[in-house]
Design an enzyme around this catalytic site. Structure first.
Site, PDB file in Angstrom:
ATOM      1  N   CYS A  52       0.772  -1.145  -0.041  1.00  0.00           N
ATOM      2  CA  CYS A  52      -0.019   0.059   0.070  1.00  0.00           C
ATOM      3  C   CYS A  52       0.849   1.316   0.034  1.00  0.00           C
ATOM      4  O   CYS A  52       1.484   1.426   1.079  1.00  0.00           O
ATOM      5  CB  CYS A  52      -1.031  -0.009   1.238  1.00  0.00           C
ATOM      6  SG  CYS A  52      -1.765   1.711   1.497  1.00  0.00           S
ATOM      7  N   CYS A 105      -8.313   5.502  14.322  1.00  0.00           N
ATOM      8  CA  CYS A 105      -7.647   6.138  13.355  1.00  0.00           C
ATOM      9  C   CYS A 105      -6.126   6.234  13.674  1.00  0.00           C
ATOM     10  O   CYS A 105      -5.669   6.526  14.800  1.00  0.00           O
ATOM     11  CB  CYS A 105      -8.143   7.442  13.258  1.00  0.00           C
ATOM     12  SG  CYS A 105      -7.153   8.811  12.112  1.00  0.00           S
ATOM     13  N   CYS A 113     -17.235   3.282  14.371  1.00  0.00           N
ATOM     14  CA  CYS A 113     -17.529   2.047  14.095  1.00  0.00           C
ATOM     15  C   CYS A 113     -17.497   1.689  12.719  1.00  0.00           C
ATOM     16  O   CYS A 113     -17.443   2.836  11.730  1.00  0.00           O
ATOM     17  CB  CYS A 113     -19.127   2.006  14.338  1.00  0.00           C
ATOM     18  SG  CYS A 113     -19.471   2.107  15.987  1.00  0.00           S
ATOM     19  N   CYS A 232     -33.498 -40.485  22.409  1.00  0.00           N
ATOM     20  CA  CYS A 232     -33.462 -39.086  21.680  1.00  0.00           C
ATOM     21  C   CYS A 232     -32.881 -37.863  22.977  1.00  0.00           C
ATOM     22  O   CYS A 232     -32.245 -36.957  22.313  1.00  0.00           O
ATOM     23  CB  CYS A 232     -34.728 -38.770  21.182  1.00  0.00           C
ATOM     24  SG  CYS A 232     -36.062 -38.545  22.541  1.00  0.00           S
ATOM     25  N   HIS A 518     -40.503 -36.622  22.931  1.00  0.00           N
ATOM     26  CA  HIS A 518     -39.703 -36.553  22.034  1.00  0.00           C
ATOM     27  C   HIS A 518     -38.680 -35.442  22.290  1.00  0.00           C
ATOM     28  O   HIS A 518     -39.361 -34.503  22.138  1.00  0.00           O
ATOM     29  CB  HIS A 518     -40.238 -36.998  20.741  1.00  0.00           C
ATOM     30  CG  HIS A 518     -39.018 -37.140  19.828  1.00  0.00           C
ATOM     31  ND1 HIS A 518     -38.161 -38.032  19.729  1.00  0.00           N
ATOM     32  CD2 HIS A 518     -38.649 -36.560  18.541  1.00  0.00           C
ATOM     33  CE1 HIS A 518     -37.306 -38.099  18.599  1.00  0.00           C
ATOM     34  NE2 HIS A 518     -37.604 -37.197  17.966  1.00  0.00           N
TER      35      HIS A 518
END
Length: 564
Positions: A52, A105, A113, A232, A518
């Site tokens: 960059c 920053c 945000c 189960c 169940h």
């Protein structure tokens, strides 16, 4: 796909071919570059990748020291003091939120945000190009509109992360090439280690070039379980445990070191079960070995009668805890003082404050818990109505429509002060006599995985019944109001930030009556993908299906882990 800047002054154009070889699969590809410039002396002059170009604007004066301070105070936060400072100061300067991918920053002191684009607005108005992700430490360039890599910055990030790990008493990465294939730095300890491939693993990757593409629709880890006769109740808990993220990572990384016979160790069987679940096979698994071990170690669950899923969960956690209990003498940061993976994930601390009504002296005890059992309206236990009613208001992400009871209501009732009365007097250490008192329960320490048991089955001398009351529960749950620290803050007139936020990842339901019923489970595979597990059958479910279900056991995972 990377563009390299080229120097063109005083050069002639030529065609050039470059061979690129992959270090993993050893495949070679020829790339033709038609516009390179070469000097008349036939010496090729190609500049190295610059990355960059906007980073150079940040690299002035004491930029390294400034970046280190940011990593120390606002990203890695190695000490308890810096973590407290981060929790208090790291809020968006526009909306006041502390979540939503907060970025700082790099050119000035501003937190914003990323999700709500507040940091983007700041960058555009101030022309500050770079910001740092305060959760993961990545550097974002608003001109390139992407996270960037810079060798110098990456080196600083790694150095500060290792310093923070040392302060937290964590291991360096579990697999470290500099230490060897199984090298562990035992001088410091890391709870949840990062992974790097060893030389052996790199060799395996070279000889196995085939890869499986994992997408958001991937169903690896989804596998049905055969019902072995009224099992189960076991299958639904197994589905919840196999989709517990940290438990899955533990077993799939072979972290268990068995010191008993493997054919009688429930942890070894669970480890094998995780391997079966995440092998990619789609056919239903037959958990006969698991059932045999449960019958062996929890004899009250033996037999083919229908059992309670909640009772099975507690029994399974207890046996797993005993079979993988850490016997190295080190105490862990949980009320059980145990380093085993079960206590690291599931154990929390429940604080009980008993206040004398005469001298107002407080007696405090802290007990460990694996789950929180909550009373429901409709039970024989008097239930204090807490819902705001039909005003459509929202609390903790739950809608109070038509006066429906919410999970938050049940938690508020669970943590409300209770007058013990004259028939339950307790000897006060201040008065040195038996006095009436009030009792209040709060959370001293929350577990990574919070399991809430809604007490739908009532057993008393007069009644044996199921309570079908619908309880609304949210996808995200904030436990901050129920913490002991929040109670102290309210007493001191202070505001407590919401930091103990949980996400729902599994719901166990019971259909039928007390005598015949169940169990099924809803599990979250990805962020917004839910599936219904009904023994051997797995079908896709919607979020509405999950939230509209009756709910018996609710499993929540903490969104942010704090190392202490």
């Amino acid at each position: 796909g990377t563009s390299f800047p080229l120097v063109s002054r005083g050069m002639n154009e030529v065609g050039l071919a470059a061979k690129l070889t992959c270090v993993i699969c050893s495949r070679t590809r020829t790339v033709h570059v038609s516009s390179l410039k070469i000097r008349k002396t036939n010496v090729v002059s190609v500049m190295s990748p610059a990355g960059c170009p906007h980073v150079n604007g940040f690299k002035v004066d004491n930029w390294k020291q400034n970046l280190r301070v940011i990593y120390q105070c606002f990203v890695w936060s190695g000490s308890a003091e810096t973590r407290k400072r981060k929790a208090k100061s790291c809020i968006c300067h526009m909306c006041g939120a502390h979540l939503n991918r907060l970025h700082s920053c790099l050119s000035c002191v501003f937190f914003g945000c990323f999700t709500k684009k507040h940091i983007h607005e700041h960058a555009k108005n101030k022309r500050h190009n770079l910001a740092i992700d305060l959760l993961y430490g990545g550097i974002y360039c608003f001109v390139c509109q992407d996270y960037i890599y810079d060798k110098d910055m990456e080196q600083i990030a790694k150095e500060e992360q290792r310093k923070a790990w040392k302060l937290q008493g964590r291991f360096f990465p579990l697999f470290n090439p500099s230490v060897g294939p199984s090298g562990l730095h035992h001088s410091v300890g890391e709870k949840y280690s990062t992974w790097e491939p060893t030389k052996r693993e790199l060799e395996l990757l070279r000889h196995n070039p085939k890869r499986r593409k994992i997408t958001t629709n991937c169903t690896i880890g989804l596998r049905g379980l055969i019902n072995l006769g009224n099992t189960c109740f076991m299958n639904c808990i197994v589905q919840a445990l196999t989709h517990t993220p940290l438990l899955r990572d533990f077993f799939l990384s072979d972290r268990h070191k068995c010191e008993m016979q493997s054919n009688s160790c429930l942890v070894c069987e669970m480890s094998q079960l995780f391997q079966e679940f995440y092998s990619g096979h789609r056919s239903p698994h037959i958990p006969f070995r698991l059932l045999h071990l449960v019958w062996t170690h929890a004899r009250h669950l033996a037999g083919y009668e229908q059992q309670d899923a909640h009772e099975f969960l507690i029994a399974a956690l207890d046996v797993l805890h005993r079979h993988c209990k850490d016997d190295n003498g080190k105490k862990a940061n949980n009320p059980n003082n145990c380093n085993c993976i079960i206590d690291q994930i599931f154990t929390g601390g429940l604080q009980s404050d008993v206040t004398c009504q005469v001298c107002h002296g407080v007696s405090t005890t802290i007990d460990p818990f694996w789950d929180i059992s909550l009373d429901l309206p409709g039970s024989s236990t008097p239930f204090w109505p807490l819902s705001p009613g039909g005003d459509g208001s929202t609390l903790n992400g739950e809608s109070h429509l038509s006066g429906a009871t919410t999970l938050t209501d049940c938690l508020r009732r669970f943590t409300r002060p209770e007058h013990l009365g004259s028939s339950a007097k307790i000897k006060c250490s201040g008065c040195h006599s038996y006095q009436e008192s009030t009792k209040q329960l709060t959370m001293k320490k929350l577990p990574i995985v919070a399991c809430f048991h809604l007490k739908r089955f009532e057993h008393s001398a007069k009644l044996r019944r199921k309570i079908p009351t619908y309880v609304s529960f949210p996808l995200e749950l904030d436990m901050t109001p129920f913490m002991a620290s929040s109670k102290e803050s309210r007493m001191n007139g202070q505001y407590q930030q919401s930091v103990d936020v949980y996400s729902l990842f599994a719901v166990v339901n019971h259909q039928g009556t007390l005598e015949s019923g169940h169990y099924t489970t809803f599990i979250r595979q990805h962020k917004d993908q839910w599936f219904k597990c009904d023994d051997a059958v797995i079908t896709k479910a919607s979020i509405k299906d999950v939230l509209d279900s009756e709910g018996y056991l609710l499993f929540y995972h903490k969104q942010f882990l704090e190392y202490e």
